[in-house]
Design a protein around this motif. Sequence first.
Motif, short mmCIF file in Angstrom:
data_model
loop_
_atom_site.label_atom_id
_atom_site.label_comp_id
_atom_site.label_asym_id
_atom_site.label_seq_id
_atom_site.Cartn_x
_atom_site.Cartn_y
_atom_site.Cartn_z
N UNK A 33 0.84 -1.21 0.00
CA UNK A 33 0.00 0.00 0.00
C UNK A 33 0.87 1.25 0.00
N UNK A 34 1.93 1.23 0.77
CA UNK A 34 2.85 2.38 0.85
C UNK A 34 3.47 2.65 -0.52
N UNK A 35 3.92 1.58 -1.18
CA UNK A 35 4.52 1.74 -2.51
C UNK A 35 3.53 2.28 -3.54
N UNK A 36 2.25 2.08 -3.29
CA UNK A 36 1.21 2.62 -4.16
C UNK A 36 0.74 4.00 -3.69
N UNK A 37 1.41 4.54 -2.68
CA UNK A 37 1.09 5.85 -2.11
C UNK A 37 -0.30 5.87 -1.47
N UNK A 38 -0.72 4.72 -0.97
CA UNK A 38 -1.97 4.61 -0.21
C UNK A 38 -1.61 4.69 1.26
N UNK A 39 -1.27 5.91 1.68
CA UNK A 39 -0.66 6.10 3.00
C UNK A 39 -1.60 5.75 4.16
N UNK A 40 -2.87 6.07 4.02
CA UNK A 40 -3.81 5.76 5.11
C UNK A 40 -3.93 4.25 5.31
N UNK A 41 -4.05 3.51 4.22
CA UNK A 41 -4.13 2.06 4.31
C UNK A 41 -2.85 1.45 4.85
N UNK A 42 -1.72 1.98 4.39
CA UNK A 42 -0.42 1.48 4.88
C UNK A 42 -0.30 1.75 6.37
N UNK A 43 -0.71 2.94 6.80
CA UNK A 43 -0.64 3.28 8.22
C UNK A 43 -1.48 2.29 9.04
N UNK A 44 -2.68 1.98 8.57
CA UNK A 44 -3.54 1.03 9.30
C UNK A 44 -2.87 -0.35 9.41
N UNK A 45 -2.24 -0.78 8.32
CA UNK A 45 -1.58 -2.09 8.34
C UNK A 45 -0.38 -2.10 9.28
N UNK A 46 0.38 -1.01 9.31
CA UNK A 46 1.54 -0.98 10.21
C UNK A 46 1.10 -0.92 11.66
N UNK A 47 0.01 -0.21 11.94
CA UNK A 47 -0.51 -0.20 13.31
C UNK A 47 -1.00 -1.60 13.71
N UNK A 48 -1.63 -2.29 12.78
CA UNK A 48 -2.08 -3.66 13.04
C UNK A 48 -0.88 -4.59 13.25
N UNK A 49 0.15 -4.41 12.45
CA UNK A 49 1.36 -5.21 12.61
C UNK A 49 1.96 -4.99 14.00
N UNK A 50 1.99 -3.74 14.46
CA UNK A 50 2.52 -3.43 15.79
C UNK A 50 1.69 -4.13 16.87
N UNK A 51 0.37 -4.17 16.69
CA UNK A 51 -0.47 -4.89 17.65
C UNK A 51 -0.10 -6.37 17.70
N UNK A 52 0.19 -6.94 16.54
CA UNK A 52 0.49 -8.36 16.46
C UNK A 52 1.93 -8.69 16.88
N UNK A 53 2.85 -7.77 16.59
CA UNK A 53 4.28 -8.00 16.87
C UNK A 53 4.87 -6.74 17.52
N UNK A 54 4.50 -6.46 18.77
CA UNK A 54 4.93 -5.21 19.42
C UNK A 54 6.43 -5.10 19.67
N UNK A 55 7.15 -6.19 19.57
CA UNK A 55 8.59 -6.15 19.79
C UNK A 55 9.40 -6.24 18.49
N UNK A 56 8.75 -5.99 17.37
CA UNK A 56 9.43 -6.03 16.07
C UNK A 56 9.63 -4.59 15.58
N UNK A 57 10.85 -4.19 15.29
CA UNK A 57 11.11 -2.79 14.92
C UNK A 57 10.51 -2.34 13.59
N UNK A 58 10.24 -3.27 12.68
CA UNK A 58 9.77 -2.86 11.35
C UNK A 58 8.44 -2.11 11.41
N UNK A 59 7.56 -2.51 12.30
CA UNK A 59 6.27 -1.84 12.39
C UNK A 59 6.42 -0.38 12.77
N UNK A 60 7.21 -0.11 13.79
CA UNK A 60 7.44 1.26 14.25
C UNK A 60 8.22 2.06 13.21
N UNK A 61 9.21 1.41 12.63
CA UNK A 61 10.02 2.07 11.61
C UNK A 61 9.14 2.53 10.44
N UNK A 62 8.29 1.63 9.97
CA UNK A 62 7.43 1.96 8.84
C UNK A 62 6.34 2.95 9.22
#
Length: 182
Positions: A33-62
């Motif tokens: 989604x980010x690569x397609x410039x769908x920033x709102x959708x990408x943001x939602x997915x990264x927040x969901x990723x953080x919920x699922x993997x709170x100790x993984x840096x990629x979610x916060x980084x992205x």
Amino acid sequence: KLGHLREALVTYERAFALDPEDADLVLNLGLTAWNLDLLEGAERMFRLFIEKRPDHPAGYNNLGSIQRDKGNLALAIDILRDAIYRMPDQSMLWNSLATVLAEEGRAEESLIFYQEALRLDPKFARVWHNLGYTYSHLGRLGEALEGYDRALELTASAHEKIETDHSRSICLIGMGRLEEGF
């Protein structure tokens, strides 16, 4: 990787409908989604990723990088700073925080964070490139050239090589080394 991002997004969406608990799928959906410039959708997915993997840096980084792309630099800094408190050994977070600081006009301050990223991972090519870019903007072209040269030694990505070669060329031209720069 073939550049068929819309098709990839549709495929990831279908896979997500089948398995919404797959954290790696959520991350890849966000990246697409980010690569397609769908920033709102990408943001939602990264927040969901953080919920699922709170100790993984990629979610916060992205998530921080998405906020940067949206122009929310203060929020990006907060997200990345908080993640660094949780995971101080993750060089990608230090690099991203430094990048946001530099974009906010705090280039001199960003050098401290790039240096910490390199202390944690001296072979992180992107940090060397970003350090070169920052030094270049500070008029410290000799140090910038060293950063670009080190990035070129370390990167395996064809895209990053092209980008670094371009930045290095501009630096050389700025140093008056026109023939080498061109």
